[in-house]
Design an enzyme around this catalytic site. Structure first.
Site, PDB file in Angstrom:
ATOM      1  N   SER A   1      -7.169   1.451  -2.762  1.00 11.39           N
ATOM      2  CA  SER A   1      -5.935   0.676  -2.840  1.00 11.39           C
ATOM      3  C   SER A   1      -6.286  -0.707  -3.377  1.00 11.39           C
ATOM      4  O   SER A   1      -7.264  -1.312  -2.938  1.00 11.39           O
ATOM      5  CB  SER A   1      -5.321   0.536  -1.445  1.00 11.39           C
ATOM      6  OG  SER A   1      -4.403  -0.518  -1.451  1.00 11.39           O
TER       7      SER A   1
ATOM      8  N   GLU B   1       0.822  -1.205   0.000  1.00 14.87           N
ATOM      9  CA  GLU B   1       0.000   0.000   0.000  1.00 14.87           C
ATOM     10  C   GLU B   1       0.863   1.264   0.000  1.00 14.87           C
ATOM     11  O   GLU B   1       0.543   2.244  -0.679  1.00 14.87           O
ATOM     12  CB  GLU B   1      -0.935  -0.014   1.218  1.00 14.87           C
ATOM     13  CG  GLU B   1      -2.234   0.708   0.975  1.00 14.87           C
ATOM     14  CD  GLU B   1      -3.315   0.281   1.971  1.00 14.87           C
ATOM     15  OE1 GLU B   1      -4.089  -0.629   1.639  1.00 14.87           O
ATOM     16  OE2 GLU B   1      -3.375   0.837   3.080  1.00 14.87           O
TER      17      GLU B   1
ATOM     18  N   CYS C   1      -8.616  -2.460   3.498  1.00 13.07           N
ATOM     19  CA  CYS C   1      -8.419  -3.700   4.279  1.00 13.07           C
ATOM     20  C   CYS C   1      -9.709  -4.202   4.897  1.00 13.07           C
ATOM     21  O   CYS C   1      -9.790  -5.348   5.311  1.00 13.07           O
ATOM     22  CB  CYS C   1      -7.459  -3.497   5.435  1.00 13.07           C
ATOM     23  SG  CYS C   1      -6.056  -2.518   5.044  1.00 13.07           S
TER      24      CYS C   1
ATOM     25  N   GLU D   1       2.117   1.737  -3.377  1.00 17.98           N
ATOM     26  CA  GLU D   1       1.035   2.285  -4.178  1.00 17.98           C
ATOM     27  C   GLU D   1       0.888   3.784  -3.926  1.00 17.98           C
ATOM     28  O   GLU D   1       0.723   4.577  -4.858  1.00 17.98           O
ATOM     29  CB  GLU D   1      -0.258   1.587  -3.737  1.00 17.98           C
ATOM     30  CG  GLU D   1      -1.154   1.126  -4.839  1.00 17.98           C
ATOM     31  CD  GLU D   1      -2.389   0.454  -4.259  1.00 17.98           C
ATOM     32  OE1 GLU D   1      -2.342  -0.087  -3.125  1.00 17.98           O
ATOM     33  OE2 GLU D   1      -3.419   0.462  -4.949  1.00 17.98           O
TER      34      GLU D   1
END
Lengths: 173, 584
Positions: B320, B279, B300, B282
């Site tokens: 994400s 993440e 998540c 990203e």
């Protein structure tokens, strides 16, 4: 709550959309507008179709759950179309004492449905009300807007049979 | 302004507007309730909290009546007890007498009250609804017959979570909590967060208990049972064994899992570190290199994912693509683990112990949840189910020695651990993103990113990273999210810079520590203690950065390659799709 994505509903035709948009525009700024709009929908269709409620939720930007809380709270609103023939059993005090319960049981038995339900072929809708103001005729029934007094369970089969016959003749023609 | 009054002869001074119920707590007086919950507004539904005010004969409800100057409150006497018992008997007369086979047996507020009031027989005939149970979600079971119409589930679903799956339909004796139009929960806007079950005082909404499935797998010689345990479970499980919230039981949990028969004990916290690597990579790609839209929004939490897919699907590109720690660990348990150990991959069975009912749904969310070629995770148990399983196993849990997790997928950093708290994912990601951007770690005094901590519903902060400033926002309890998303959408529609660069969302108030599958009795005091449990452990750890976790470095080196690419992309990333709010 964003009510942007609606399920694909075949019923959601142009007319339904127009109806809802017109109603919402009309009642937009009025207090208690949800109930007024629901009344309009029911007056038009005889019940409040789910497709209308889904569209209404989107147009008014309110959750569908709120609409159903209102719809189910008030006895007046219907969620399913009524039958072609409406049978109402009066359950007011006088009728109750004179045996309206037995009338209801007999109707439920004969039609195979419960209070508030409609037969699968949509021919009959059965419901109870508190008092229709005809206590002298207890126990009273209202069959297609016509009040019939002093009934016993034995009177039920002929009443139903008469309606069925009418429907049959109607069909044959 | 404050008011002073007496409660059972004890003087009490409270701020104006404080309910009699709250005021009584301050002088150590407990008034019985069934409907009032500390998270929620009073609904005055149950009628157990009646008191006498010293004037008139009325008995107002303590939950919904403000203490007034000079009141002389009596909370308990023979008459009040009699009235309360009668009220309780009325409630029981609509409730099935089925405690022994109920999901709340031994941990039920109604059962507790009935016990306290010494009810030993039915004084009234029981009239119980025969509506069928709703088990459509696979996460939660609604048993309408056990509902006492307190309204907690409806309020938490509508007001706290802004989901509106549950509503009060009909009226009087026919009242029921159900989705609009009596469709099933799975066809409704339900996101399976389970907050309804965490707030229900009875067995009307419980988690779908899958302990039997796990026992079955454990005795199947054809299965090699492995297990992972989420960060937030370790600081809440103790409550089911009488310990205070926040007690960290990691070592005993590992030990108990081994005794239950698991062949390998992994820790979801390891995968939290892995999620952070992906993440944060990203984020850096989007923030520094301009590859992809901002803000980056965390994904998540499967309940949150479901909510966004249903309600804000136009914002999907902001999500994400990193899978949740549960799914990342599952993917590695079925690929990397057999490769390293030589165990047959097709026999590996993965059980996941989570604070969450939505995690049960996540297993089948998309095809990518089978990136190993089989379900990456086979079954999810909530903390409550896990506690039950330990009790069934005969293990003397509190006296177990502390053990360690298996190496490979067991080592974790403090950053991964605080994933369980609201703000924790943000904090962990920032610790690593800072390193990725500057090449250096945050200075020791800067590791704790306190503005994103705590129970405030929306937390925003500007974090200096090198010569830029990262604007972040954190929200938990989904009713807090809409406002953030509307601002994001508005900025995007007007081609303005986004109000934030990075947004963390967790569906449940407090984050996973307050998850819908955690032990009962959650309120802010409990959430605070569970959060502190994770923060204290993080503070004491030598390893506080995900990118320094040696097992993480090893798995990239030996197996995954580079973040966001190749095998990492294939096993650790997912996609999202718009979904209808109502399926019917």
């Amino acid at each position: 709550m964003e009510a942007a994505t609606l399920p694909p509903l075949e019923e959601m035709d142009e007319t339904t959309r127009d109806e809802i948009e017109t109603s919402v525009a009309k009642w937009k700024d009025a207090e208690g507008n949800l109930i007024m709009i629901l009344h309009e929908i029911q007056n038009r269709h005889g019940y409040v179709p789910r497709a209308s409620s889904l569209l209404l939720a989107r147009e008014m930007n309110i959750p569908l759950a709120r609409i159903y809380e209102v719809l189910t709270f008030y006895h007046y609103f219907r969620l399913v179309p009524q039958g072609d023939h409406n049978i109402t059993v009066c359950n007011g005090t006088a009728c109750y004492l004179k045996g309206s319960g037995r009338l209801l049981s007999e109707l439920e038995k004969q039609l195979g449905i419960k209070d508030g339900e409609t037969t699968e072929d949509r021919m009959f809708h059965l419901e109870t009300v508190r008092c229709i103001g005809c206590c002298g005729m207890a126990p009273a029934l209202v069959v297609d807007k016509k009040t019939i007094g002093k009934n016993s369970p034995m009177d039920i089969p002929p009443i139903l049979e008469k309606i069925r016959q009418q429907e049959k003749t109607h069909e044959d023609q | 302004m404050s008011v002073t009054a007496t409660i059972n002869g004890l003087e009490v001074t409270v701020p104006e507007g404080t309910s009699i119920l709250e005021a009584a707590r301050q002088v150590q007086v407990r008034i019985p309730t069934l409907c009032k919950h500390q998270d929620l507004f009073p609904s005055s539904a149950c009628g157990l909290c009646i008191v006498k005010t010293g004037t008139g004969k009325k008995m107002p409800r303590a939950c919904a009546t403000a203490l007034e100057e000079g009141m002389d409150i009596t909370t308990h006497d023979a008459e009040l007890t009699e009235v309360r018992r009668a009220t309780l008997e009325l409630i029981l007369s609509n409730h099935p007498n089925a405690c022994q086979t109920c999901g709340r047996n031994g941990d039920c507020e109604l059962q507790d009250r009935a016990g306290e009031f010494g009810i030993r027989q039915d004084y009234l005939p029981r009239r119980v609804t025969d509506l069928p149970c709703d088990d459509s979600t696979g996460s939660l079971i609604l048993d309408f017959s056990k509902c006492i119409k307190c309204g907690r589930c409806v309020q938490v679903c509508q007001e706290v979570q802004n989901v509106w799956a549950l509503s009060f339909l009909d009226r009087g004796i026919n009242t029921r909590m159900a989705p609009a139009g009596d469709i099933t929960l799975a066809e409704s806007p339900c996101i399976r967060c389970g907050q309804c079950s965490a707030h229900c005082p009875t067995g009307a909404i419980v988690e779908n208990d899958e302990t039997a499935t796990v026992w079955e797998a454990l005795r199947d010689p054809g299965k090699i049972c492995t297990v992972q345990i989420a960060p937030s479970v370790r600081v809440a499980l103790g409550e089911a064994f009488g310990l205070p919230p926040g007690t960290n039981l990691t070592g005993k949990i590992y030990s108990a899992l081994r005794r239950l028969g698991f062949k390998a004990i992994f820790d979801t916290t390891f995968a939290a570190d892995l999620t952070i690597i992906e993440e944060a990579s990203e984020f850096v790609a989007r923030f520094v290199e301009g590859k992809g839209e901002l803000p980056l929004i965390t994904s998540c939490c499967p309940a949150w994912v479901d909510y966004l897919e249903k309600n804000f699907s136009d914002l999907i590109p902001l999500f994400s693509t990193a899978k949740s720690p549960q799914q990342m660990l599952g993917a590695l348990a079925k690929t990397y683990y057999p490769e390293k150990t030589g165990l047959p991959a097709d026999q590996i069975y993965q059980v996941s112990i989570m604070p969450c009912t939505a995690k049960k749904y996540e297993l089948e969310r998309t095809e990518e949840m089978q990136s190993s070629g089989r379900p990456d995770v086979d079954v999810v148990l909530t903390t409550r189910e896990f506690a039950r399983m330990i009790k069934q196993s005969g293990v003397d849990f509190l006296n177990l020695p502390d053990e360690k997790a298996d190496s490979l997928l067991g080592e974790y950093s403090g950053a991964g651990l605080i994933f369980g708290n609201t703000g924790g994912v943000m904090e962990a990601a920032l610790r690593t993103a800072f390193n990725k951007v500057t090449g250096e770690n945050l200075p020791p005094e800067g590791i704790n990113i306190t503005p994103v901590r705590g129970l405030e519903g929306i937390k925003t902060a500007t974090i200096p990273v090198a010569d830029t400033k990262v604007r972040v926002a954190v929200a938990h309890g989904l009713a807090n999210v809409e406002n953030l998303l509307l601002q994001v959408r508005e900025a995007r529609d007007q081609n303005k810079p986004p109000p934030w660069h990075f947004i963390e969302v967790m569906a449940c108030p407090g984050g996973c520590i307050g998850g819908g599958g955690q032990p009962y009795g959650v309120c802010n005091e409990v959430r605070q203690k569970r959060m502190q449990g994770l923060l204290d452990t993080d503070e004491k750890m030598a390893l506080r950065f995900s990118h320094e976790n040696p097992e993480i470095l090893q798995v990239y080196d030996e197996f995954l390659g580079e973040p966001l690419t190749g095998k990492a992309h294939e096993l650790l990333h997912t996609s999202y799709q718009p979904r209808p709010i109502y399926q019917k």
